[in-house]
Design an enzyme around this catalytic site. Structure first.
Site, PDB file in Angstrom:
ATOM      1  N   GLY A 279       0.612  -1.339   0.115  1.00 35.74           N
ATOM      2  CA  GLY A 279       0.266   0.322   0.091  1.00 35.74           C
ATOM      3  C   GLY A 279       0.855   1.337  -0.258  1.00 35.74           C
ATOM      4  CG  ASP A 280       0.512   3.658  -2.498  1.00 33.92           C
ATOM      5  OD1 ASP A 280       1.950   3.185  -2.357  1.00 33.92           O
ATOM      6  OD2 ASP A 280      -0.128   3.929  -2.877  1.00 33.92           O
ATOM      7  CG  ASP A 388       9.536  -4.510  11.474  1.00 35.38           C
ATOM      8  OD1 ASP A 388      11.324  -5.198  11.663  1.00 35.38           O
ATOM      9  OD2 ASP A 388       9.061  -4.402  10.430  1.00 35.38           O
TER      10      ASP A 388
END
Length: 555
Positions: A279-280, A388
């Protein structure tokens, strides 16, 4: 993407541009070397009409570093890679797997490992052992050899029988992770790995592993069977429609009554901040408030992307802390799937360090470290493992307060406190996660240590190695980032605590906060005394930031 030139554009490789142009010239040289060697060897395929264009198309479909890494002395390997990629494209012959015995001789002079192989070298099995297609990079070899003991038998060190496994199949998210997990589950220790993806979406992954006692044929058949099972599971997941997720994951309620469900018509998109595979990210407005909007691509939406979206919304709804990105809402109904959070005008710590070439002085490093530690302590208290943690996922607001972001792969810790399966980013990943062993929240502490090193040096961890080379070094050789010589002893001590191989020996984030606050106070006092000594008279020292760190209470 800049490596997608056609056969007719070969000469454009010679256009004068900086480093990229030089590397592309090298690519043309490698291509010509391979072509010449194949013809010298009287390879039948090389004499066929159109072969030169086919070979160039092969190089053009793969990243530039493929040409720069491949061993031109083993031109036949390029044909093998070309054949495997073509087999992977055929549904009847995918996945394509090749296994062969290779021999590694450590280079003594620091030159390329390929120089240590001589034509005709044989092992005691009387079968010719070839060098790996890519071999060990000199940086990787020198780094790992520095950890070897000196008392090993010279013969065994000079002649190591290994297997090279080359796999080509349809590329997909986390394929490399699944392949390394497969190797580990079958008792194969990865000594070296090179991973490439073609422009049409097929992987070419080359692993050098410890010898397999049951023979080449057995190893190949085992891998073909296991990789086929992985692909079948992937197809099964992609076949699911809507937001039906595996039962082990939490579903988002869709009854329309949740206050966090956002009316898409109230969102205004201003400009794109970044793009990713799923996605963006946009800067936007929601009810006149500056926001960041993470939009997921709905075309080709698969179960894995749905899981990431669902998990991130679920976790962000649960958390509220001044050092964790603030969740505003989400649009959960296609065609617009997005997560809306507060906008962090300062950008990421990664961009500040590596794109803007910014520098944090030690007091600022400690302040950032305290912000991150408070946010992580809060998450762990609420049984959330980030999984992460890295500089790219740390964002700064206009007041330089650092907040933890990106919870797409974060998870709620099970009651047992133990989790499995690999996730995260290799350069920051704890060894137990790389090895696919059960792990807990202490994996985040290891990653924090790498982040602290990143703040200290302004460098990317193990920049001279590929991510997979770094992972192999961390697990098998105890590799850690090199701490600069003049680092404050207290910082060195904290880094070493965070990087303990045994997770239980790593500190909790509540302990890290205390260590950092004590460190800030001590370093501030040392600087104050040093300034007085240099000036020869009392001087006014601003005490605002260390006092603020020490007395600040988590919200």
């Amino acid at each position: 993407m800049g490596d997608s030139e056609s056969c007719s554009s070969r000469q454009s490789e010679w256009s004068p541009a900086p480093v990229q142009s030089r590397k592309r010239r090298q690519k043309v040289e490698v291509f010509n070397d391979v072509l010449d060697k194949l013809r010298e060897l009287d390879i039948e395929e090389a004499a066929e009409p159109g072969f030169e264009d086919e070979l160039w198309a092969h190089f053009s479909m793969l990243p530039l570093r493929y040409a720069l890494d491949v061993n031109t002395e083993r031109a036949e390997d390029v044909l093998l890679h070309k054949k495997l990629l073509n087999m992977a494209r055929d549904p009847l012959t995918t996945p394509a797997v090749d296994v062969r015995l290779v021999q590694h001789r450590p280079a003594c002079d620091g030159n390329s490992v390929h120089s240590s192989f001589n034509k005709g070298d044989e092992l005691e099995t009387n079968s010719l052992q070839l060098p790996p297609a890519f071999g060990l990079s000199s940086n990787y070899e020198n780094t790992l050899d520095g950890n070897e003991s000196d008392g090993q038998d010279g013969k065994s060190q000079n002649m190591r029988p290994l297997h090279e496994v080359t796999i080509s199949t349809k590329d997909k998210p986390k394929l490399l992770s699944e392949l390394t997990c497969l190797m580990s589950e079958n008792g194969l220790n990865i000594q070296e790995a090179h991973a490439f993806c073609s422009l049409d979406g097929y992987s070419l992954d080359v692993f050098v592993v410890d010898s397999w006692e049951k023979g080449i044929g057995h190893l190949r058949n085992t891998l073909v069977k296991e990789i086929s099972n992985i692909e079948k599971k992937s197809v099964s997941k992609q076949g699911r429609s809507g937001f039906v997720l595996p039962p082990s994951h939490v579903e988002i309620p869709y009854d329309g009554s949740d206050v966090w469900e956002i009316d898409a018509s109230l969102l205004t998109f201003e400009y794109k901040i970044a793009s990713g595979s799923n996605g963006d990210l946009y800067k936007g407005l929601y009810r006149s408030q500056d926001v960041a909007v993470k939009v997921f691509k709905t075309e080709g939406l698969n179960g894995e992307m749905q899981q990431e979206f669902t998990q991130e919304v679920y976790i962000l709804r649960k958390v509220r802390h001044k050092n964790v990105i603030q969740f505003i809402g989400a649009c959960t109904r296609p065609p617009l799937l997005c997560i809306v959070t507060e906008f962090m005008s300062g950008g990421s710590v990664y961009d500040f360090l590596h794109k803007k070439k910014g520098i944090f002085k030690l007091p600022a490093i400690l302040k950032v470290a305290v912000d991150v530690s408070k946010g992580m302590s809060y998450l762990h208290e609420n049984n959330i493992i980030h999984r992460d943690l890295k500089a790219a996922n740390l964002l700064m607001d206009e007041n330089e307060v650092v907040k933890i972001a990106d919870f797409g792969i974060a998870r709620v810790q099970l009651q047992s406190g133990i989790m499995t399966a690999e996730t995260g980013t290799y350069r920051w990943m704890a060894p137990e996660v790389i090895e696919h062993k059960p792990y807990n929240h202490k994996a985040d502490v290891f990653s924090f240590g790498v982040v602290l090193w990143e703040l200290l040096t302004g460098k990317i961890p193990y920049a001279y190695l590929t991510p997979l080379q770094a992972a192999v070094g961390v697990v098998q050789k105890g590799l850690r980032p090199s701490i600069p010589r003049h680092t404050h002893p207290l910082v060195v001590e904290l880094l070493e605590k965070c990087w303990q191989q045994e997770p239980s020996l790593r500190p909790e984030f509540s302990e890290i906060i205390e260590i950092l606050q004590h460190m800030a106070k001590k370093i501030f006092e040392e600087e104050r005394v040093a300034k007085k000594r240099n000036l020869g008279e009392p001087c006014q020292i601003k005490e605002e930031w260390p006092m603020k760190i020490e007395n600040e209470n988590a919200v």
